[in-house]
Design an enzyme around this catalytic site. Structure first.
Site, PDB file in Angstrom:
ATOM      1  CG  ASP A 139       1.901   2.817  -9.802  1.00  0.00           C
ATOM      2  OD1 ASP A 139       2.643   1.894 -10.187  1.00  0.00           O
ATOM      3  OD2 ASP A 139       1.636   3.012  -8.615  1.00  0.00           O
ATOM      4  CD  GLU A 186       1.066   9.736  -2.826  1.00  0.00           C
ATOM      5  OE1 GLU A 186       0.789   8.923  -1.924  1.00  0.00           O
ATOM      6  OE2 GLU A 186       2.241   9.983  -3.155  1.00  0.00           O
ATOM      7  CG  ASN A 201       1.113   7.931   1.745  1.00  0.00           C
ATOM      8  OD1 ASN A 201       0.810   6.840   1.257  1.00  0.00           O
ATOM      9  ND2 ASN A 201       1.517   8.952   1.010  1.00  0.00           N
ATOM     10  CG  HIS A 215       0.609   5.369  -1.802  1.00  0.00           C
ATOM     11  ND1 HIS A 215       1.647   6.209  -2.150  1.00  0.00           N
ATOM     12  CD2 HIS A 215       1.153   4.109  -1.838  1.00  0.00           C
ATOM     13  CE1 HIS A 215       2.728   5.495  -2.398  1.00  0.00           C
ATOM     14  NE2 HIS A 215       2.462   4.227  -2.216  1.00  0.00           N
TER      15      HIS A 215
HETATM   16  P1  PGA Z   1       6.998  -0.880  -1.559  1.00  0.00           P
HETATM   17  O1  PGA Z   1       5.926   0.139  -2.141  1.00  0.00           O
HETATM   18  O2  PGA Z   1       6.505  -2.233  -1.875  1.00  0.00           O
HETATM   19  O3  PGA Z   1       8.263  -0.548  -2.280  1.00  0.00           O
HETATM   20  O4  PGA Z   1       7.082  -0.623  -0.087  1.00  0.00           O
HETATM   21  C1  PGA Z   1       4.573  -0.104  -1.930  1.00  0.00           C
HETATM   22  C2  PGA Z   1       3.765   1.094  -2.359  1.00  0.00           C
HETATM   23  O5  PGA Z   1       4.245   2.224  -2.262  1.00  0.00           O
HETATM   24  O6  PGA Z   1       2.613   0.887  -2.779  1.00  0.00           O
END
Ligand code: PGA
Length: 243
Positions: A67, A143, A136, A138
């Site tokens: 992404d 999302e 959440n 995702h």
């Molecule tokens: P993070 O993000 O490793 O910074 O916690 C993970 C994500 O949002 O997929």
């Protein structure tokens, strides 16, 4: 579906790096699906260390990132193009032309997103997809919502993601409101999926992914239907699992 539980984030990084290194050893010209965020950093550091010791050759590896934000330049210190340069690509011998990150600044995002999916297919598909997980649930920036979206697409970020990612920016107002993300289709088409989660803050998302019904409200739950998915968790991220 395998669940591997290790002591802490450092060990989770070593475990993930081991899986990625095994992929590169068995198929030197493999296609890696790579992830950003703070969770994969220990794995990238381990891979860089292996490369510097002469243990790992990235010269034939291709990579496709999950992404990218919409509306910030590639040079911006929080862009995922920049993250990948800083955290991995500049420290190993992967060829720049073999690395790919979605284009969040394209004029025509739907067509560049479709071309990104097509490029992955043309490269032979993803051999190993690395994923983090959001609070959440995702994966990528897919999302919570009423459906799984299969193609690469533009997404409006949820408030919980904006809040979680504020730590990388000067203020919440600076966090982009949209991103381009690989869809659930390319992730599920990967021959192996490795999700890494560390820290207590991820424990509830991990529990919902593994113990509640498969649902687009927790996008990571779909990985339970993948034939070769591994969750690498530290003890804190696994702390809410009932078994
Ligand atoms: P993070 O993000 O490793 O910074 O916690 C993970 C994500 O949002 O997929």
């Amino acid at each position: 579906m395998q669940v591997v539980i290790v002591k802490n984030a450092e060990q989770a990084g070593q475990a993930v790096a081991t899986l990625i290194a095994a992929q590169i050893y068995t198929k030197p010209d493999c296609v890696l699906g790579l992830a950003t965020g703070s969770t994969p950093i220990p794995a990238y550091q381990t891979l860089i260390g292996m490369h510097k010791e002469g243990l790992l050759d990235f010269s034939k590896v291709k990579s496709y990132n999950l992404d990218e934000y919409v509306g910030i330049s590639y040079e911006h210190e929080c862009s995922y193009h920049r993250f990948m340069q800083d955290e991995l690509f500049n420290h190993v011998n992967i060829k720049p032309e073999n690395t790919h990150v979605p284009d969040g600044n394209a004029e025509d995002i739907p067509s560049t997103a479709a071309a990104y999916d097509a490029a992955i297919v043309a490269a032979g598909g993803i051999d190993l997809q690395l994923l983090g997980i959001g609070h959440n649930g995702h994966i990528g920036f897919n999302e919570p919502g009423s459906e799984f979206i299969y193609g690469c697409h533009k997404v409006e970020l949820s408030q919980s993601t904006i809040e979680a990612n504020t730590r990388f920016f000067d203020s919440e107002a600076d966090v982009p409101r949209a991103a381009v993300t690989l869809g659930i289709g390319s992730i599920m088409n990967a021959r192996q999926v490795v999700l890494v989660a560390t820290g207590e803050g991820k424990a509830e998302a991990v529990r919902r992914s593994l113990e509640e019904d498969v649902s687009p409200m927790c996008q990571a739950s779909i990985l339970r239907t993948h034939p070769n998915a591994i969750f690498v968790l530290d003890e804190a991220a696994a702390s809410k699992l009932s078994r």
